[in-house]
Design a protein around this motif. Structure first.
Motif, mmCIF file in Angstrom:
data_model
loop_
_atom_site.group_PDB
_atom_site.id
_atom_site.type_symbol
_atom_site.label_atom_id
_atom_site.label_comp_id
_atom_site.label_asym_id
_atom_site.label_seq_id
_atom_site.Cartn_x
_atom_site.Cartn_y
_atom_site.Cartn_z
ATOM 1 N N ARG A 68 0.848 -1.196 0.000
ATOM 2 C CA ARG A 68 0.000 0.000 0.000
ATOM 3 C C ARG A 68 0.879 1.240 0.000
ATOM 4 O O ARG A 68 1.870 1.306 0.708
ATOM 5 N N GLY A 69 0.497 2.200 -0.823
ATOM 6 C CA GLY A 69 1.252 3.441 -0.930
ATOM 7 C C GLY A 69 2.274 3.448 -2.051
ATOM 8 O O GLY A 69 2.772 4.510 -2.421
ATOM 9 N N ASP A 70 2.597 2.280 -2.611
ATOM 10 C CA ASP A 70 3.541 2.217 -3.730
ATOM 11 C C ASP A 70 2.886 2.760 -4.997
ATOM 12 O O ASP A 70 1.684 2.597 -5.217
ATOM 13 N N ASP A 71 3.717 3.378 -5.840
ATOM 14 C CA ASP A 71 3.238 3.861 -7.129
ATOM 15 C C ASP A 71 3.001 2.692 -8.073
ATOM 16 O O ASP A 71 3.709 1.682 -8.010
ATOM 17 N N ALA A 72 2.031 2.854 -8.951
ATOM 18 C CA ALA A 72 1.782 1.840 -9.978
ATOM 19 C C ALA A 72 2.978 1.806 -10.918
ATOM 20 O O ALA A 72 3.387 2.841 -11.446
ATOM 21 N N PRO A 73 3.562 0.632 -11.142
ATOM 22 C CA PRO A 73 4.651 0.538 -12.116
ATOM 23 C C PRO A 73 4.165 0.931 -13.514
ATOM 24 O O PRO A 73 3.053 0.598 -13.911
ATOM 25 N N PHE A 74 5.025 1.616 -14.237
ATOM 26 C CA PHE A 74 4.708 2.086 -15.581
ATOM 27 C C PHE A 74 4.497 0.907 -16.527
ATOM 28 O O PHE A 74 5.109 -0.145 -16.378
ATOM 29 N N PHE A 75 3.628 1.102 -17.504
ATOM 30 C CA PHE A 75 3.513 0.148 -18.612
ATOM 31 C C PHE A 75 3.110 0.880 -19.874
ATOM 32 O O PHE A 75 2.556 1.977 -19.831
ATOM 33 N N SER A 76 3.415 0.274 -20.990
ATOM 34 C CA SER A 76 2.940 0.701 -22.299
ATOM 35 C C SER A 76 2.710 -0.585 -23.071
ATOM 36 O O SER A 76 3.669 -1.261 -23.459
ATOM 37 N N LEU A 77 1.430 -0.945 -23.222
ATOM 38 C CA LEU A 77 1.081 -2.258 -23.758
ATOM 39 C C LEU A 77 -0.001 -2.145 -24.837
ATOM 40 O O LEU A 77 -0.860 -1.261 -24.771
ATOM 41 N N PRO A 78 0.014 -3.069 -25.795
ATOM 42 C CA PRO A 78 -1.035 -3.084 -26.817
ATOM 43 C C PRO A 78 -2.347 -3.621 -26.247
ATOM 44 O O PRO A 78 -2.366 -4.613 -25.510
ATOM 45 N N GLY A 79 -3.424 -2.932 -26.618
ATOM 46 C CA GLY A 79 -4.754 -3.364 -26.203
ATOM 47 C C GLY A 79 -5.401 -4.232 -27.267
ATOM 48 O O GLY A 79 -5.058 -4.144 -28.451
ATOM 49 N N ALA A 80 -6.358 -5.038 -26.834
ATOM 50 C CA ALA A 80 -7.077 -5.915 -27.764
ATOM 51 C C ALA A 80 -7.902 -5.111 -28.768
ATOM 52 O O ALA A 80 -8.370 -5.667 -29.755
ATOM 53 N N ASP A 81 -8.066 -3.811 -28.520
ATOM 54 C CA ASP A 81 -8.789 -2.942 -29.447
ATOM 55 C C ASP A 81 -7.862 -2.284 -30.468
ATOM 56 O O ASP A 81 -8.289 -1.434 -31.249
ATOM 57 N N GLY A 82 -6.556 -2.641 -30.448
ATOM 58 C CA GLY A 82 -5.618 -2.099 -31.417
ATOM 59 C C GLY A 82 -4.880 -0.855 -30.960
ATOM 60 O O GLY A 82 -3.951 -0.410 -31.617
#
Length: 187
Positions: A12-26
């Motif tokens: 709790r309190g940790d930042d969300a780790p970054f991501f850059s990912l392709p979505g199923a919607d393109g």
């Protein structure tokens, strides 16, 4: 099938780790894609696991029911060994309306799953938006049905989401999720 209990390094309190990912919607998605959301539910999930499948309708309900919430499914499974978890199979689920999450993303490299410390499907992480991004507030199961053939009686993630959206303390204890192990690629 190897049954695992969620046990992430994130606290709790940790930042969300970054991501850059392709979505199923393109489209490609990152944390910034959800900057307008007050809360972000990141769930490591997949198409083939019966535990993940048993929670799909509840995740759809959460995505459909709360305006301030973004529900992001991330599928990290090895699609070579588990073709049901391929990007194409994910696209079919979205196109057919079976998956109505805000976004359903493919983590082909499995890097994002490792950074979050995800171990099973489903593995849910609830974040609250802050000035700097998103902060973890609840890492717990979705409801109290711990096997695919049980019916839930307590919808714990709903309760947590509602508390976050009202800017209140979350009134439920965290209980690890359980499900199929993430299908890691051989390295």
């Amino acid at each position: 099938m190897v049954l695992k209990r969620s046990d992430s390094e994130l606290s709790r309190g940790d930042d969300a780790p970054f991501f850059s990912l392709p979505g199923a919607d393109g489209r490609t998605y990152s944390l910034d894609s959800f900057a307008d959301a007050e809360a972000l539910l990141v769930v490591f999930t997949c198409n083939h696991c019966p535990y993940a499948e048993a929670k799909r309708e509840e995740l759809n309900h959460l995505a459909d029911s709360y305006d301030g919430l973004a529900v992001v499914g991330i599928n990290p499974n090895d699609a070579e060994e588990y073709p049901d978890d391929s990007y194409e199979a994910m696209r079919e689920r979205v196109e057919e309306g079976e998956v109505r999450f805000t976004a359903y993303l493919r983590d082909e490299s499995q890097t994002v799953a490792r950074e979050y410390g995800a171990v099973c499907t489903p593995d849910p992480f609830l974040f609250e938006r802050t000035d700097e991004g998103f902060e973890l507030v609840f890492h717990s199961r979705i409801d109290d049905a711990m096997s695919p053939d049980e019916e839930p009686t307590e919808y714990e993630m709903r309760t947590a989401v509602e508390a976050v959206l009202r800017d209140e303390e979350i009134p439920v204890e965290e209980t690890p999720s359980q499900g199929c192990s993430i299908k890691w690629r051989d390295e």
